[in-house]
Structure formats: C-alpha cells, structure tokens
Design a protein around this motif. Sequence first.
Motif, mmCIF file in Angstrom:
data_model
loop_
_atom_site.group_PDB
_atom_site.id
_atom_site.type_symbol
_atom_site.label_atom_id
_atom_site.label_comp_id
_atom_site.label_asym_id
_atom_site.label_seq_id
_atom_site.Cartn_x
_atom_site.Cartn_y
_atom_site.Cartn_z
ATOM 1 N N MET A 30 0.830 -1.212 0.000
ATOM 2 C CA MET A 30 0.000 0.000 0.000
ATOM 3 C C MET A 30 0.862 1.258 0.000
ATOM 4 N N LEU A 31 1.928 1.266 0.779
ATOM 5 C CA LEU A 31 2.797 2.437 0.827
ATOM 6 C C LEU A 31 3.513 2.650 -0.502
ATOM 7 N N ARG A 32 3.984 1.585 -1.108
ATOM 8 C CA ARG A 32 4.671 1.688 -2.392
ATOM 9 C C ARG A 32 3.702 2.151 -3.479
ATOM 10 N N GLU A 37 1.481 6.446 -7.062
ATOM 11 C CA GLU A 37 0.365 7.278 -7.519
ATOM 12 C C GLU A 37 0.646 8.755 -7.270
ATOM 13 N N ALA A 38 1.305 9.079 -6.172
ATOM 14 C CA ALA A 38 1.654 10.474 -5.898
ATOM 15 C C ALA A 38 2.673 10.973 -6.924
ATOM 16 N N ALA A 39 3.603 10.132 -7.307
ATOM 17 C CA ALA A 39 4.596 10.526 -8.308
ATOM 18 C C ALA A 39 3.934 10.758 -9.658
ATOM 19 N N VAL A 40 2.960 9.941 -10.007
ATOM 20 C CA VAL A 40 2.247 10.123 -11.268
ATOM 21 C C VAL A 40 1.480 11.442 -11.241
ATOM 22 N N GLY A 45 0.232 13.431 -14.600
ATOM 23 C CA GLY A 45 -0.447 12.320 -15.249
ATOM 24 C C GLY A 45 -1.909 12.653 -15.499
ATOM 25 N N HIS A 46 -2.527 11.906 -16.367
ATOM 26 C CA HIS A 46 -3.923 12.174 -16.717
ATOM 27 C C HIS A 46 -4.839 11.845 -15.545
#
Length: 85
Positions: A30-32, A37-40, A45-46
Amino acid sequence: MPEHVSIYQSLGVSLLILVALAWTFGLAYMLRRGRFEAAVRRAGGHTLSALPHQRQAGPHREYVELTPAEQDAFAGLVRQLGGGR
C-alpha cells in the motif's frame, strides 16, 4: 517439538507469524502504491475519465433576510456563547 508445548500453542504462534507477515507485505504494498500514484500526480499524469469535471466556482450563496427581532436574538446568542467580547 518440545513435549510441554501443545499443538494449539504451536499452531497459534504459526498463525500469528503468518498474519504478521501478511500485514507487513500488505502495508509495504500500500505504501509503495501510494508513493507511485503520488509521483504520477506530480508528473502531471492524466486524471480519471470516470470522474466528472469539477467546477471552479462554488455554488451561489443563499441567504434569508432576518427580521429585527431575529437579528437581536441571534446577537444575544452570539454574546451568550462568548463571541461578542
């Protein structure tokens, strides 16, 4: 297995170890995933197409005119609650 340890105790310890390992791997996943998702999002990101477009302005304001008696009652309530110093 030692003689003084019952089968239930050894099964309990084994189950606790398995649950702890599953919890650890689940938390790491979950952390990874959250970091990815935060990096995207940071990279521009779209967005999800299933979400409706968010409006920029808030809804229009609604208000009701208060009678002088209601205004006095509200002012008294504010003073009573400590807002009118």
